[in-house]
Design a protein around this motif. Structure first.
Motif, PDB file in Angstrom:
ATOM      1  N   ARG A  70       0.846  -1.197   0.000  1.00 38.68           N
ATOM      2  CA  ARG A  70       0.000   0.000   0.000  1.00 38.68           C
ATOM      3  C   ARG A  70       0.881   1.246   0.000  1.00 38.68           C
ATOM      4  NH1 ARG A  70      -4.257   1.234   4.851  1.00 38.68           N
ATOM      5  NH2 ARG A  70      -2.578   0.510   6.190  1.00 38.68           N
ATOM      6  N   THR A  71       0.550   2.209  -0.863  1.00 40.68           N
ATOM      7  CA  THR A  71       1.334   3.455  -0.915  1.00 40.68           C
ATOM      8  C   THR A  71       0.542   4.642  -0.381  1.00 40.68           C
ATOM      9  OG1 THR A  71       0.515   4.087  -3.098  1.00 40.68           O
ATOM     10  CG2 THR A  71       2.462   2.653  -3.043  1.00 40.68           C
ATOM     11  N   GLY A  72      -0.780   4.487  -0.249  1.00 33.19           N
ATOM     12  CA  GLY A  72      -1.636   5.625   0.127  1.00 33.19           C
ATOM     13  C   GLY A  72      -2.236   6.281  -1.109  1.00 33.19           C
ATOM     14  N   ALA A  73      -1.697   5.939  -2.287  1.00 29.63           N
ATOM     15  CA  ALA A  73      -2.262   6.434  -3.548  1.00 29.63           C
ATOM     16  C   ALA A  73      -2.438   5.204  -4.446  1.00 29.63           C
ATOM     17  CB  ALA A  73      -1.333   7.443  -4.189  1.00 29.63           C
ATOM     18  N   ASP A  74      -3.453   4.415  -4.134  1.00 27.20           N
ATOM     19  CA  ASP A  74      -3.602   3.113  -4.798  1.00 27.20           C
ATOM     20  C   ASP A  74      -4.965   2.976  -5.459  1.00 27.20           C
ATOM     21  OD1 ASP A  74      -1.108   1.839  -3.503  1.00 27.20           O
ATOM     22  OD2 ASP A  74      -2.265   2.553  -1.783  1.00 27.20           O
TER      23      ASP A  74
END
Ligand SMILES: O=C(O)C(=O)Cc1ccccc1
Length: 307
Positions: free
Chosen positions: A191-195
């Motif tokens: 998870r990158t937070g912008a997925d």
């Protein structure tokens, strides 16, 4: 690592693959169509396949939407967005006014239709499996090619035997295509937070409000949809699945909870992957659907049940 992609060399799909870190130095095997690329991953001939999925002008690439939603499971692990510009190429000496058949990929034709109507009004589309395949066929008379082809500028640069008759012939100057990298199921991209998360959801049959119930799973958890399209399952007329992309990762509590809801409504829902967004945009997450809010709600109920 062996990659495959919708080939031959010079397709927009190859350009998308070359954006993947390490792909330039890895083995890259062109596939003749989207299904062949996906099958190469399924049977282990390749580790991952880059294929086009949607275009900003023409919409979804149905071959890809269908291939990933059926057959043995595959997972989307990455997306790339590539700006698209087209050139018209032909064998030297060809005049635009003499062109009767223009060979190219269906999505490329759809994006250059206006230009063709204005400049080569007598020309018809000759379907090719990719833009580069249509262009390279011009150099092989045995393949009964068209009179000209629409392709990426790189194909003309790499094949000086082809003459460029016109440049930048796309009807929409800002056109982009989104490509996905698919692999066999394995560890999820972190998870990158912008997925994004993609799912294929068969629509329950003969049930009033079924689509509304599906969408409600996302709406109630503050999850934004970035794409939704319906596709026939191929079983019979009137049977559909919905191909849906949403903002977030299955490791986000609100996404996991929405997927549980989807599974209750449509048990054959297929998880197609959670992967980083190409544009890095982070969704706005409302206070009541953060991971913390879900954890605190769960503890509250568990506390009650535990007495
Ligand atoms: O044919 C290609 O080059 C592809 O990669 C597929 C495609 C075709 C037209 C626009 C974008 C992608």
């Amino acid at each position: 690592m062996t990659y495959t992609f919708l080939g031959p060399e010079g397709t927009f799909t190859e350009a998308a693959l070359l954006k993947v870190p390490g792909a330039r130095d890895a083995a890259r095997v062109p596939a003749s169509n989207v299904n062949a690329a996906m099958d190469a991953v399924r049977d282990g001939t390749a580790d991952a396949a880059m294929v086009p999925i949607e275009n900003s002008v023409e919409g979804g690439v149905t071959a890809t939407l269908d291939a990933i939603a059926t057959g043995p499971d595959l997972r989307i692990v990455r997306e790339e967005v590539v700006p698209i510009t087209f050139v018209l190429v032909a064998r030297p000496g060809t005049r635009i006014t003499d062109i009767r058949r223009i060979s190219t990929h269906g999505h490329a034709w759809a994006q250059c239709r206006g230009w063709a109507a204005a400049h080569a009004p007598d020309a018809v589309h000759l379907a090719a499996s990719s833009t580069a395949a249509g262009a390279l066929a011009l150099l092989d008379p045995a393949s009964r090619p068209g009179d000209a082809a629409i392709c990426a500028p790189i194909v003309a640069e790499e094949h000086p035997e082809l003459e460029v008759l016109a440049t930048d012939i796309g009807d929409n100057p800002g056109a982009v295509t989104r490509f996905i990298l698919v692999a066999r199921p394995g560890a999820l991209p972190p998870r990158t937070g912008a997925d994004k998360t993609s799912v294929a959801v068969p629509l329950p049959e003969d049930r009033a409000g079924a689509l509304m119930e599906i969408l409600e799973q996302f709406a109630a958890r503050g999850v934004n949809l970035s794409r939704i399209e319906s596709r026939p399952t191929g079983r019979y007329l009137g049977h559909y699945f919905f191909s849906i992309d949403v903002d977030g990762h299955i490791q986000d509590a609100r996404i996991a909870d929405a997927l549980r809801g989807l599974h209750r409504i449509s048990p054959h829902t297929r998880f197609l992957g959670s992967y980083p967004r190409a544009d890095g945009a982070r969704p706005v997450v409302k206070d009541h659907v953060t991971d913390e809010a879900f954890a605190s709600a769960r503890e509250w109920v568990e506390g009650i049940l535990g007495g």
